[in-house]
Write a protein that holds these residues in place. Structure first.
Motif, PDB file in Angstrom:
ATOM      1  N   GLY A   4       0.850  -1.049   0.108  1.00  0.00           N
ATOM      2  CA  GLY A   4       0.031  -0.059  -0.006  1.00  0.00           C
ATOM      3  C   GLY A   4       0.811   1.316   0.069  1.00  0.00           C
ATOM      4  N   SER A   5       0.107   2.252  -0.129  1.00  0.00           N
ATOM      5  CA  SER A   5       0.930   3.604  -0.271  1.00  0.00           C
ATOM      6  C   SER A   5      -0.019   5.034  -0.120  1.00  0.00           C
ATOM      7  CB  SER A   5       1.690   3.742  -1.679  1.00  0.00           C
ATOM      8  OG  SER A   5       0.587   3.589  -2.702  1.00  0.00           O
ATOM      9  N   CYS A   6       0.698   6.168   0.066  1.00  0.00           N
ATOM     10  CA  CYS A   6      -0.209   7.132   0.244  1.00  0.00           C
ATOM     11  C   CYS A   6      -0.560   7.760  -1.058  1.00  0.00           C
ATOM     12  CB  CYS A   6       0.480   8.152   1.108  1.00  0.00           C
ATOM     13  SG  CYS A   6       2.016   8.739   0.422  1.00  0.00           S
ATOM     14  N   SER A  64      -8.658  11.090  19.671  1.00  0.00           N
ATOM     15  CA  SER A  64      -9.332  10.805  20.914  1.00  0.00           C
ATOM     16  C   SER A  64      -8.090  10.050  21.998  1.00  0.00           C
ATOM     17  CB  SER A  64     -10.304   9.792  20.541  1.00  0.00           C
ATOM     18  OG  SER A  64      -9.777   8.496  20.209  1.00  0.00           O
ATOM     19  N   GLN A  65      -8.494   9.937  22.968  1.00  0.00           N
ATOM     20  CA  GLN A  65      -7.788   9.320  24.081  1.00  0.00           C
ATOM     21  C   GLN A  65      -7.245   7.833  23.741  1.00  0.00           C
ATOM     22  OE1 GLN A  65      -9.937   9.713  27.709  1.00  0.00           O
ATOM     23  NE2 GLN A  65      -8.591  11.324  28.556  1.00  0.00           N
ATOM     24  N   GLU A  66      -8.083   7.370  22.716  1.00  0.00           N
ATOM     25  CA  GLU A  66      -7.818   5.964  22.647  1.00  0.00           C
ATOM     26  C   GLU A  66      -7.219   5.818  21.063  1.00  0.00           C
ATOM     27  OE1 GLU A  66     -11.288   6.947  22.958  1.00  0.00           O
ATOM     28  OE2 GLU A  66     -10.989   6.551  24.996  1.00  0.00           O
ATOM     29  N   ASN A  67      -7.195   6.841  20.424  1.00  0.00           N
ATOM     30  CA  ASN A  67      -6.834   6.486  19.165  1.00  0.00           C
ATOM     31  C   ASN A  67      -5.884   7.685  18.463  1.00  0.00           C
ATOM     32  OD1 ASN A  67      -8.086   4.220  18.114  1.00  0.00           O
ATOM     33  ND2 ASN A  67      -9.907   5.174  18.278  1.00  0.00           N
ATOM     34  N   SER A  68      -4.708   7.273  17.712  1.00  0.00           N
ATOM     35  CA  SER A  68      -4.079   7.935  17.081  1.00  0.00           C
ATOM     36  C   SER A  68      -4.338   7.792  15.649  1.00  0.00           C
ATOM     37  CB  SER A  68      -2.677   7.984  17.434  1.00  0.00           C
ATOM     38  OG  SER A  68      -2.336   8.181  18.853  1.00  0.00           O
ATOM     39  N   ARG A  69      -3.999   8.808  14.702  1.00  0.00           N
ATOM     40  CA  ARG A  69      -4.224   8.707  13.294  1.00  0.00           C
ATOM     41  C   ARG A  69      -2.683   9.109  12.712  1.00  0.00           C
ATOM     42  NH1 ARG A  69      -9.270   7.426  11.821  1.00  0.00           N
ATOM     43  NH2 ARG A  69     -10.938   7.809  13.583  1.00  0.00           N
ATOM     44  N   ASN A  70      -2.418   8.093  12.028  1.00  0.00           N
ATOM     45  CA  ASN A  70      -1.103   8.594  10.994  1.00  0.00           C
ATOM     46  C   ASN A  70      -1.811   9.278   9.708  1.00  0.00           C
ATOM     47  OD1 ASN A  70       0.643   7.866  13.104  1.00  0.00           O
ATOM     48  ND2 ASN A  70       1.133   5.933  11.947  1.00  0.00           N
ATOM     49  N   PHE A  71      -0.721  10.284   9.243  1.00  0.00           N
ATOM     50  CA  PHE A  71      -0.957  10.570   7.770  1.00  0.00           C
ATOM     51  C   PHE A  71       0.073  11.279   7.198  1.00  0.00           C
ATOM     52  CE2 PHE A  71      -1.705  14.254  10.798  1.00  0.00           C
ATOM     53  CZ  PHE A  71      -1.217  15.328  10.171  1.00  0.00           C
ATOM     54  N   CYS A  72       0.177  11.322   5.886  1.00  0.00           N
ATOM     55  CA  CYS A  72       1.380  11.793   4.946  1.00  0.00           C
ATOM     56  C   CYS A  72       1.227  13.384   5.136  1.00  0.00           C
ATOM     57  CB  CYS A  72       1.376  11.514   3.675  1.00  0.00           C
ATOM     58  SG  CYS A  72       2.630  11.898   2.581  1.00  0.00           S
ATOM     59  N   SER A  73       2.857  13.908   5.396  1.00  0.00           N
ATOM     60  CA  SER A  73       2.861  15.362   5.735  1.00  0.00           C
ATOM     61  C   SER A  73       3.028  16.119   4.370  1.00  0.00           C
ATOM     62  CB  SER A  73       4.158  15.561   6.642  1.00  0.00           C
ATOM     63  OG  SER A  73       5.137  14.957   6.093  1.00  0.00           O
ATOM     64  N   VAL A  79      -2.708   7.109   6.620  1.00  0.00           N
ATOM     65  CA  VAL A  79      -1.545   5.656   6.575  1.00  0.00           C
ATOM     66  C   VAL A  79      -1.706   5.167   7.580  1.00  0.00           C
ATOM     67  CG1 VAL A  79      -0.082   7.100   4.927  1.00  0.00           C
ATOM     68  CG2 VAL A  79       0.391   7.081   7.177  1.00  0.00           C
ATOM     69  N   PRO A  80      -0.979   3.709   7.591  1.00  0.00           N
ATOM     70  CA  PRO A  80      -1.248   2.578   8.755  1.00  0.00           C
ATOM     71  C   PRO A  80      -0.955   3.090  10.107  1.00  0.00           C
ATOM     72  CG  PRO A  80      -0.633   1.846   6.868  1.00  0.00           C
ATOM     73  CD  PRO A  80      -0.432   3.047   6.361  1.00  0.00           C
ATOM     74  N   VAL A  81      -1.410   2.721  10.977  1.00  0.00           N
ATOM     75  CA  VAL A  81      -0.853   2.745  12.593  1.00  0.00           C
ATOM     76  C   VAL A  81      -0.625   1.577  13.163  1.00  0.00           C
ATOM     77  CG1 VAL A  81      -1.833   3.874  14.910  1.00  0.00           C
ATOM     78  CG2 VAL A  81      -2.711   4.716  12.656  1.00  0.00           C
ATOM     79  N   PRO A  82       0.493   1.493  13.355  1.00  0.00           N
ATOM     80  CA  PRO A  82       1.059   0.181  14.184  1.00  0.00           C
ATOM     81  C   PRO A  82       0.722   0.340  15.645  1.00  0.00           C
ATOM     82  CG  PRO A  82       2.690   1.028  12.352  1.00  0.00           C
ATOM     83  CD  PRO A  82       1.931   1.985  12.511  1.00  0.00           C
ATOM     84  N   GLU A  83       0.046  -0.606  16.248  1.00  0.00           N
ATOM     85  CA  GLU A  83      -0.182  -0.588  17.535  1.00  0.00           C
ATOM     86  C   GLU A  83       0.445  -1.711  18.213  1.00  0.00           C
ATOM     87  OE1 GLU A  83      -4.490  -0.661  17.380  1.00  0.00           O
ATOM     88  OE2 GLU A  83      -4.645   1.325  17.190  1.00  0.00           O
ATOM     89  N   ILE A  84       1.747  -1.497  18.424  1.00  0.00           N
ATOM     90  CA  ILE A  84       2.650  -2.519  18.958  1.00  0.00           C
ATOM     91  C   ILE A  84       1.994  -2.996  20.420  1.00  0.00           C
ATOM     92  CG2 ILE A  84       5.028  -2.911  19.804  1.00  0.00           C
ATOM     93  CD1 ILE A  84       4.869  -1.990  16.875  1.00  0.00           C
ATOM     94  N   VAL A  90      -3.537  -1.232  12.025  1.00  0.00           N
ATOM     95  CA  VAL A  90      -4.873  -0.587  11.493  1.00  0.00           C
ATOM     96  C   VAL A  90      -4.256  -0.011  10.150  1.00  0.00           C
ATOM     97  CG1 VAL A  90      -6.865   0.870  11.672  1.00  0.00           C
ATOM     98  CG2 VAL A  90      -5.763  -0.603  13.895  1.00  0.00           C
ATOM     99  N   ILE A  91      -5.093  -0.427   9.142  1.00  0.00           N
ATOM    100  CA  ILE A  91      -4.510   0.239   7.819  1.00  0.00           C
ATOM    101  C   ILE A  91      -6.033   0.696   7.031  1.00  0.00           C
ATOM    102  CG2 ILE A  91      -3.638  -0.561   5.510  1.00  0.00           C
ATOM    103  CD1 ILE A  91      -2.136  -2.967   6.786  1.00  0.00           C
ATOM    104  N   PRO A  92      -5.628   1.922   6.759  1.00  0.00           N
ATOM    105  CA  PRO A  92      -6.528   2.611   5.988  1.00  0.00           C
ATOM    106  C   PRO A  92      -6.923   1.665   4.533  1.00  0.00           C
ATOM    107  CG  PRO A  92      -5.466   4.254   6.950  1.00  0.00           C
ATOM    108  CD  PRO A  92      -4.682   2.951   7.242  1.00  0.00           C
ATOM    109  N   ALA A  93      -8.016   1.133   4.444  1.00  0.00           N
ATOM    110  CA  ALA A  93      -8.335   0.048   3.206  1.00  0.00           C
ATOM    111  C   ALA A  93      -8.085   0.861   2.008  1.00  0.00           C
ATOM    112  CB  ALA A  93      -9.490  -0.664   3.315  1.00  0.00           C
TER     113      ALA A  93
END
Length: 150
Positions: A4-6, A64-73, A79-84, A90-93
């Motif tokens: 996948g890619s941005c 939110s307190q529970e979630n972070s979102r990654n995005f291309c600057s 873009v995906p959020v690895p939750e180690i 979690v990968i935006p489809a």
């Protein structure tokens, strides 16, 4: 392998573990983040996830307190959020470059669905998150359908 890619192509990733499920989320945060009625997310084991390029271009926003979102600057794509800690990614489809071999299995947070959008399929619908038991049953049934998985 799933790749996948941005939008601008500078952030690239690959997934070498089987996808577990795809959900469609109608929460108000997903609506704002995706500019659409819902966001679709592929979930998988993080051990098979790898950034191929552009990791330095990722910006993180705590939505939110529970979630972070990654995005291309550069282009703004989610873009995906690895939750180690959760052992998941979690990968935006919409960022997938190929067919993951699975389809969505559930609509979540339908209590926040916009009035102008009608869900027209027969997938299960939940006003919020389904129970852990529901997810466990779905994941177990998915494993039975993947050849070589038990």
């Amino acid at each position: 392998m799933i790749t996948g890619s941005c939008l601008c192509g500078q952030i690239r990733y690959e997934l070498n573990s089987p996808p577990q499920l795809i959900n469609n989320c109608y929460c108000s945060i997903c609506q704002k983040a995706h500019g659409a009625a819902f966001g679709s997310f592929l979930h998988a084991d993080v051990s098979g996830f790898k950034w191929k390029s552009g990791e330095n271009l990722i910006t993180t926003y705590s939505s939110s307190q529970e979630n972070s979102r990654n995005f291309c600057s550069v282009c703004g794509s989610n873009v995906p959020v690895p939750e180690i800690e959760e052992n998941s990614v979690v990968i935006p489809a919409g960022t997938l470059d190929c067919d993951p071999g699975i389809k969505p299995v559930v609509h979540i947070f339908t209590g926040s669905k916009p009035s102008w959008y009608d869900i027209s399929d027969s997938l299960p619908k939940f006003d919020e998150f389904p129970s852990e038991q529901w997810y466990t049953e779905v994941l177990n049934s998915q494993k039975k359908e993947i050849p070589g998985e038990k």
